[in-house]
Design a protein around this motif. Structure first.
Motif, short mmCIF file in Angstrom:
data_model
loop_
_atom_site.label_atom_id
_atom_site.label_comp_id
_atom_site.label_asym_id
_atom_site.label_seq_id
_atom_site.Cartn_x
_atom_site.Cartn_y
_atom_site.Cartn_z
N ALA B 282 0.84 -1.20 0.00
CA ALA B 282 0.00 0.00 0.00
C ALA B 282 0.87 1.24 0.00
CB ALA B 282 -0.90 -0.01 1.24
N ARG B 284 1.03 5.84 0.46
CA ARG B 284 0.41 7.12 0.79
C ARG B 284 1.42 8.23 0.55
NH1 ARG B 284 0.07 7.38 7.45
NH2 ARG B 284 2.30 7.21 7.85
N GLU B 289 -1.73 12.76 3.28
CA GLU B 289 -2.76 11.77 3.67
C GLU B 289 -2.25 10.83 4.75
OE1 GLU B 289 -3.70 10.06 -0.14
OE2 GLU B 289 -1.60 9.68 -0.55
N THR B 291 -4.19 7.95 5.45
CA THR B 291 -4.69 6.60 5.13
C THR B 291 -3.82 5.96 4.04
OG1 THR B 291 -6.21 7.55 3.54
CG2 THR B 291 -7.10 7.05 5.70
N TRP B 292 -3.84 4.65 4.05
CA TRP B 292 -3.04 3.88 3.09
C TRP B 292 -3.96 3.34 1.99
CZ3 TRP B 292 2.20 3.60 3.52
CH2 TRP B 292 2.75 3.95 4.76
N GLN B 293 -3.47 3.48 0.76
CA GLN B 293 -4.23 2.96 -0.37
C GLN B 293 -3.58 1.65 -0.85
OE1 GLN B 293 -3.82 5.34 -3.91
NE2 GLN B 293 -4.71 3.70 -5.18
N PRO B 294 -4.32 0.53 -0.73
CA PRO B 294 -3.73 -0.73 -1.23
C PRO B 294 -3.59 -0.67 -2.75
CG PRO B 294 -5.68 -1.14 0.14
CD PRO B 294 -5.66 0.32 -0.19
N VAL B 295 -2.48 -1.19 -3.27
CA VAL B 295 -2.30 -1.28 -4.72
C VAL B 295 -1.91 -2.71 -5.07
CG1 VAL B 295 -1.83 1.13 -5.32
CG2 VAL B 295 0.01 -0.28 -4.45
N ASP B 329 -13.91 2.53 1.65
CA ASP B 329 -13.28 2.66 0.32
C ASP B 329 -12.10 1.70 0.13
OD1 ASP B 329 -11.60 3.79 2.16
OD2 ASP B 329 -11.42 5.74 1.18
N LYS B 331 -9.38 1.73 1.73
CA LYS B 331 -8.15 2.28 2.31
C LYS B 331 -8.11 1.94 3.80
CE LYS B 331 -7.64 6.11 -0.90
NZ LYS B 331 -7.49 7.57 -1.06
#
Lengths: 97, 448
Positions: B282, B284, B289, B291-295, B329, B331
Motif C-alpha cells: 500500500a 500514501r 494523507e 490513510t493507506w491505499q492498497p495497490v 473505500d 483504504k
C-alpha cells in the motif's frame, strides 16, 4: 624525542577521551560513561553493542565535529570502527578541524 | 536508443546496459552450474542481480540471509551439499564454495529473450528475516511475488509521469531486505528502471551517487530509503533537486520530515507499507494523507479480529502483524503493531521468539526482554538473573548475553541496557504478568 612522543601520546589520549564523550552523547548511552569505554574493546558486537544505525549516527556526529566525511567505499571501515583507539587514530589522521 | 541497449546499472565507474547484463548473465549461469543452492551476499547491486537472475534461470534456489553473521549465513544454507556463496566475508572460506569476483565483459547480446525467460521462472528465492522466530524465518518468494511487490514502486513512479528508462533508483535500504529487494532490484529487473550499484549508507555515499548520476546525464533520481536513514540524509537530499522522489518504508515516516522534504521544488515523498511476508502492498503521500491505499490488487479484511490480506500474486492469504482500521473505500489506517511485535530501525521481531533465544544465553538462570512501544522505534532492555555458581562479573555476563544474541538475531534486537535482579517474578505457569512487565520496564528506565 621522548618528550615529543609523550606530547603526541597525550594529545592522542585527549582526542580519544573527546571521542568517547562524543560516542556517549551522540548515541545517548546511559549505562556507561566515556571513561568506562575500554579503548581496545570492540565498539560493535559484544562490546558496546552498537548497531548499523548507531554507526550512521556516530559518522554524522564525527563529520559535524571534525569536518570530514566517512564513506562506504573506504576499505578500512571495519578497521576504523574496530575500537575507540582505531577510530581516534583515523580521526586524528583525517580531521580538518 | 533501443530498449535492450539502455542503461540498467550505473556507478561512478560507468554504466552497464541491459544487453551487457544479458551477455554477462549467460556467462555467469555457466559459472554457477552444479550448485544446488546459491547464497547471494553480493553488496554491489549489479553483481547481486547477476547472481540472482543466473540462479533463477538455472533453476537453483537463491538464499538471502538476514545478516552477515556466519551463524545466520550457515543456518540459511542448511545442510545443502554443493551450495555456492556469492561475495561475503573471507571468514566464510572453508565452508561452502565461495565466488567473490564477478568478471565483467562489455559484450552485448539481445536481452529481450532472456528477460522473457526470467519472467516465467518459478525458482524459489528464500528471503530470511531475523528475530521473528527461534531461527531466522524463511520467506519463500518467486519472480511473481517479488515483481508483484516491485509493481508498487513502479505504480508510484508511473503516476508521477516518470519514464522507467530515464529514472534512477538509489537504495539505502539493503537489497536483501524485502523492501530494498523489490524497490531496487526487481524494479530494475522487471520494470526497466536503472539502478545505482553501490552501497548508499553515509551522506557522502549519496553525494557520490548524485554526482555520478549528474555526470551520466540522469535527471530523475528516486531514493529508496527508510526513516532511520532519512534522518541523516535530509541535507544531502535538499541540496540535490535531481532527487525528485523519495520512497520510504520499513517504519512510519514522521509527518514533519515528509513536509520538510516536500517544501522545496517538485519533490514528492511517498511511503510504502508492507511486510516481509506480503511484500510492498500500500502507499500514501505522507505530507497529504494518513490513510493507506492498497495497490497491486491487495485487499484487506477483518476475520475474528485479525486482519487478513490477499493479492493475486501471493500464493496464500496472510495475516498482518499490524492492527488496522479498514475504511469503506478499501483504504486503511494503521493503529499499531500487535502486542508481541516490536519494531526497531525498520526491523521487526516477536518478543516471544526473542525470549526463547535469550533464555539459552550462557551465564544466566533466567532472563526476559522488556519493551516499550514508541511511535518510531520501540525501546528494548533485558532483565537477567545471573548464575552465581559461575563467579562471573555482570560485565562478563552482559558480554556473554550479547555474544549469544548476535549469533541468532539482528544487532538492533540486542539491547544496550541489560539489568540484573536476584529473581524475575513469574506466575505458577512461568508467565510474567503485564503489571510486572510494566514495573520492570520502569526499573530499566524504558517506560513510555
Amino acid at each position: 624525542m621522548t618528550e615529543n612522543n609523550n606530547n603526541i601520546s597525550e594529545d592522542f589520549t585527549m582526542l580519544r577521551n573527546e571521542i568517547a564523550e562524543l560516542i556517549v552523547e551522540s548515541l545517548v548511552l546511559e549505562d556507561i560513561s566515556a571513561l568506562e569505554i575500554n579503548p581496545e574493546e570492540p565498539l560493535f558486537g559484544d562490546g558496546l553493542s552498537l548497531d548499523s544505525i548507531d554507526a550512521l549516527e556516530l559518522a554524522f556526529a564525527i563529520s559535524e565535529k571534525y569536518g570530514f566525511k566517512l564513506r562506504s567505499d573506504d576499505e578500512r571501515n571495519q578497521e576504523i570502527f574496530a575500537c575507540l583507539s582505531s577510530l581516534a587514530r583515523h580521526i586524528s589522521e583525517n580531521r580538518i578541524r | 536508443m533501443s530498449v535492450s541497449g539502455r542503461t540498467m546499472f550505473f556507478s561512478k565507474r560507468g554504466v552497464i546496459t541491459r544487453t551487457q547484463f544479458a551477455a554477462n548473465l549467460q556467462a555467469f549461469r555457466k559459472k554457477l552450474s552444479g550448485a544446488s543452492l546459491v547464497c547471494n551476499l553480493q553488496d554491489d547491486r549489479y553483481e547481486f542481480s547477476l547472481g540472482l537472475a543466473a540462479a533463477m534461470l538455472n533453476g537453483q534456489i537463491s538464499v538471502l540471509p538476514s545478516s552477515d553473521a556466519p551463524e545466520a549465513i550457515l543456518a540459511s544454507i542448511g545442510h545443502s551439499a554443493d551450495a555456492v556463496i556469492l561475495g561475503g566475508p573471507s571468514s566464510l572460506d572453508g565452508g561452502a564454495k565461495r565466488i567473490t569476483t564477478v568478471e565483467f565483459n562489455s559484450k552485448e547480446i539481445d536481452s529481450s529473450e532472456i528477460f522473457a525467460l526470467l519472467e516465467n521462472t518459478r525458482t524459489e528465492i528464500r528471503v530470511f528475516s531475523s528475530g521473528s522466530t527461534r531461527r531466522p524465518e524463511c520467506n519463500v518468494k518467486t519472480w511473481e511475488t517479488l515483481s508483484g511487490g516491485a509493481y508498487v514502486t513502479d505504480y508510484i513512479l508511473r503516476k508521477l509521469g516518470f519514464d522507467a528508462e530515464k529514472t534512477i533508483v538509489i537504495g539505502t535500504t539493503p537489497h536483501r531486505h524485502m523492501f530494498g529487494l523489490e524497490a531496487t532490484i526487481f524494479a530494475t529487473l522487471g520494470f526497466g528502471y536503472c539502478c545505482y550499484q553501490d552501497t548508499v549508507f553515509y551522506p557522502a555515499d549519496l553525494e557520490i551517487a548524485v554526482e555520478a548520476a549528474r555526470s551520466q546525464g540522469f535527471t530523475n533520481l528516486v531514493l529508496i530509503t527508510s526513516p532511520a536513514h532519512l534522518r541523516f540524509l535530509e541535507t544531502t537530499i535538499l541540496d540535490a533537486p535531481e532527487i525528485c522522489c523519495v520512497i520510504s518504508a520499513t517504519a512510519p515516516l514522521p509527518l514533519v520530515q515528509a513536509e520538510r522534504l516536500e517544501a522545496h521544488g517538485d519533490r514528492q515523498v511517498m511511503e510504502i507499507y508492507g511486510s516481509t511476508e506480503t511484500g510492498s502492498m500500500a502507499i500514501r503521500r505522507t505530507a497529504y494523507e494518513s490513510t493507506w491505499q492498497p495497490v497491486a490488487g491487495f485487499a484487506l479484511k477483518m476475520v475474528s479480529g485479525e486482519c487478513l490480506v490477499t493479492a493475486p500474486h501471493l500464493p496464500a492469504t496472510l495475516p498482518l502483524g499490524d492492527e488496522v482500521e479498514i475504511g469503506t473505500d478499501g483504504k486503511f489506517i494503521l493503529l499499531g503493531r500487535t502486542d508481541d511485535m516490536i519494531g526497531i530501525h525498520g526491523k521487526r521481531g516477536r518478543v516471544s521468539a526473542l525470549n526463547s533465544i535469550l533464555i539459552e544465553a550462557p551465564g544466566i538462570l533466567d532472563a526476559i526482554y522488556l519493551h516499550s512501544k514508541h511511535q518510531d522505534d520501540d525501546m528494548l532492555a533485558i532483565v537477567a538473573v545471573a548464575d552465581p555458581s559461575l563467579g562471573l562479573s555482570n560485565k562478563e555476563i552482559i558480554a556473554s548475553i550479547r555474544r549469544h544474541l548476535l549469533r541468532h538475531v539482528d544487532s538492533v534486537f540486542v539491547p544496550k541496557r541489560i539489568i540484573f535482579l536476584d529473581t524475575i517474578p513469574r506466575s505458577e505457569t512461568g508467565k510474567v504478568t503485564n503489571e510486572t512487565m510494566r514495573k520492570l520496564a520502569s526499573l530499566a528506565g524504558i517506560s513510555n
